[in-house]
Design a protein around this motif. Structure first.
Motif: not given
Length: 480
Positions: A222-243
């Motif tokens: 997942v290419p992302v700028s360093a400043a947006k890593k946290r926001d991108r991670l939080i967005g991915l964690l909302g996609d059907d992540v059980r554990t």
């Protein structure tokens, strides 16, 4: 093939069945019969293939015959980390519950008094990390001359952590007539040299090409700028992540990221090297029991942790070493299950990713085009154009003209006029007006010589080449 086909005892088969397993994995099917035949083994298998049970199960049956003596363990299992050692101990308790075998766990972070008390009684299985074992051996609290079976687990990890000299010294303290089992996900030259030195005619079992990743794991970059890593991670964690397990390169990042996820309302915990052993075990238990469903971890948890049902692995930081990538994502897709692994990458990670793809022999799919475009953009502060570069009104066109060049003496040279493009309307970009040339000062003719042209009287029409000053008297006589 079933476990019953491997030659295991009825008591052991009962414990395996009660644990929910019916068919052995490829590494178990290949290794267990050879271990029962007392062969030395080199097992090369990627993480998550059931490697631990491939030596724990036959060891239980082998050690069922015999008796332990004080301070003289009958078998020794070396693990690179406390977590791996504790996990192997859990396997012995689970599969050996119908056998009367004694076990001791010799690791840092646990009271040494309890460990010494267990050793004094005599143990059939000693599970230890090299550092703590060498410490007690140096104090004379343990003897290794009665150890007939040695397991070196995660040998490539031992190499990374600098334990190979300790392992070599430990091997010299053991009886030469022993059975040695060596397991590793990869086989770099130092590990091959170690095996050649301390194993006797070993059987090599390789169930997958070294450093290949599990085919049951879908991998994405997942290419992302360093400043947006946290926001991108939080967005991915909302996609059907059980554990999920989230890996970071630094302990400070683990702590900071866990705090942020908790503020976002997520059930997260953390595990890293600065925590006490009891705290780390408690946090792992919370994760296994479902009290938390997200575990933020440093590489201390990257290898060997067998936690069922991990649906996702996130590399918040791209790992510095390619081997760590294989072991990190191996926390998901275990025992035939499928899993998903995301790795957030910035432009600075290009070399690390190239090394990972070279090691694994595959090109990892890139996703997230919008963030990928942001990666190549300059930092936010330099993104806005200066005012002079903005498309200007006609009266501001002169700002685009070149600056006058400086002469060596410090004076300014006259700038060359800039012609407007042919297809540019005159009203959009008027051509600069040339300044009228300054009249050249008159040059006095040489004495006794007439000028090249007759000089007329001042009453003559004035042109560019005419003299406008008073007419000298001495010229009148010359011109007659």
């Amino acid at each position: 093939m079933t476990f019953a086909d491997l030659g295991l005892s009825d008591e052991l088969l009962r414990a395996v069945t009660e644990s929910g397993y019916t068919e052995p994995t490829p590494i178990q099917a290949s290794a267990i019969p050879s271990v029962l035949m007392m062969r030395d083994i080199i097992g090369v298998a990627q993480t998550g293939t059931g490697k631990t049970a491939s030596f724990v199960l036959p060891m239980i049956d082998i050690l069922a015959h015999g008796r332990s003596r004080a301070r003289m363990p009958r078998s020794l299992i070396l693990e690179p980390t406390r977590e791996l050692a504790a996990q192997v101990a859990e396997n012995f308790e689970k599969y050996g519950k119908y056998h009367k075998l004694s076990m001791a766990l010799l690791i840092g972070g646990v009271s040494m008094g309890d460990q010494l008390a267990a050793l004094e009684k005599g143990v059939d299985v000693l599970i230890a990390t090299p550092g703590r074992l060498m410490d007690l051996f140096g104090r004379g609290k343990i003897m290794l001359n009665g150890c007939s079976l040695l397991v070196i687990d995660e040998a490539d990890r031992m190499l990374d952590m600098g334990f190979i000299p300790d392992i070599e010294e430990i091997c010299t303290k053991l009886p030469k007539a022993r059975q040695t089992l060596l397991f590793s996900a990869t086989m770099p030259p130092p590990i091959k040299k170690l095996a050649d030195k301390f194993l006797d005619n070993p059987k090599t079992i390789e169930v997958a090409r070294p450093a290949t990743t599990n085919i049951n794991i879908k991998q994405y970059l997942v290419p992302v700028s360093a400043a947006k890593k946290r926001d991108r991670l939080i967005g991915l964690l909302g996609d059907d992540v059980r554990t999920a397990i989230i890996f970071c390169n630094r302990k400070t990042t683990v702590r900071d990221l866990n705090k942020i996820l908790k503020r976002e309302g997520m059930r997260s915990g953390e595990i890293h090297g600065d925590m006490e052993q009891s705290e780390r075990i408690a946090e792992l238990d919370r994760f296994k029991n479902g009290d938390i469903n997200i575990l933020v971890a440093s590489d201390v948890a990257a290898r060997g942790l067998d936690i069922k049902g991990v649906s996702h692995v996130f590399n918040y930081d791209a790992p510095w070493h390619p081997d760590d990538y294989v072991h990190r994502i191996g926390r998901t897709g275990r025992a035939g299950a499928t899993g998903i692994a995301f790795t957030l990458i910035t432009p600075d990670d290009a070399e690390n990713i190239a090394n990972i793809e070279k090691l694994t022999g595959q090109v990892i799919e890139r996703i997230g085009a919008p963030d990928a475009a942001a990666v190549d953009a300059p930092p936010a502060r330099s993104r806005a154009k200066p005012k002079k570069e903005v498309e200007a009104a006609p009266e501001a066109v002169e700002d685009d003209a070149p600056r006058p060049k400086r002469s060596r003496r410090g004076g300014a040279r006259r700038a060359e006029p800039v012609d407007a493009p042919i297809d540019t309307p005159a009203e959009a970009a008027p051509a600069p007006v040339k300044a009228a040339p300054r009249p050249a000062p008159p040059r006095a003719p040489a004495r006794g010589y007439p000028t090249a042209e007759p000089i007329t009287h001042s009453s003559d029409p004035v042109g560019e080449d005419k003299w406008e000053g008073p007419f000298p008297d001495f010229l009148r006589s010359t011109l007659g």
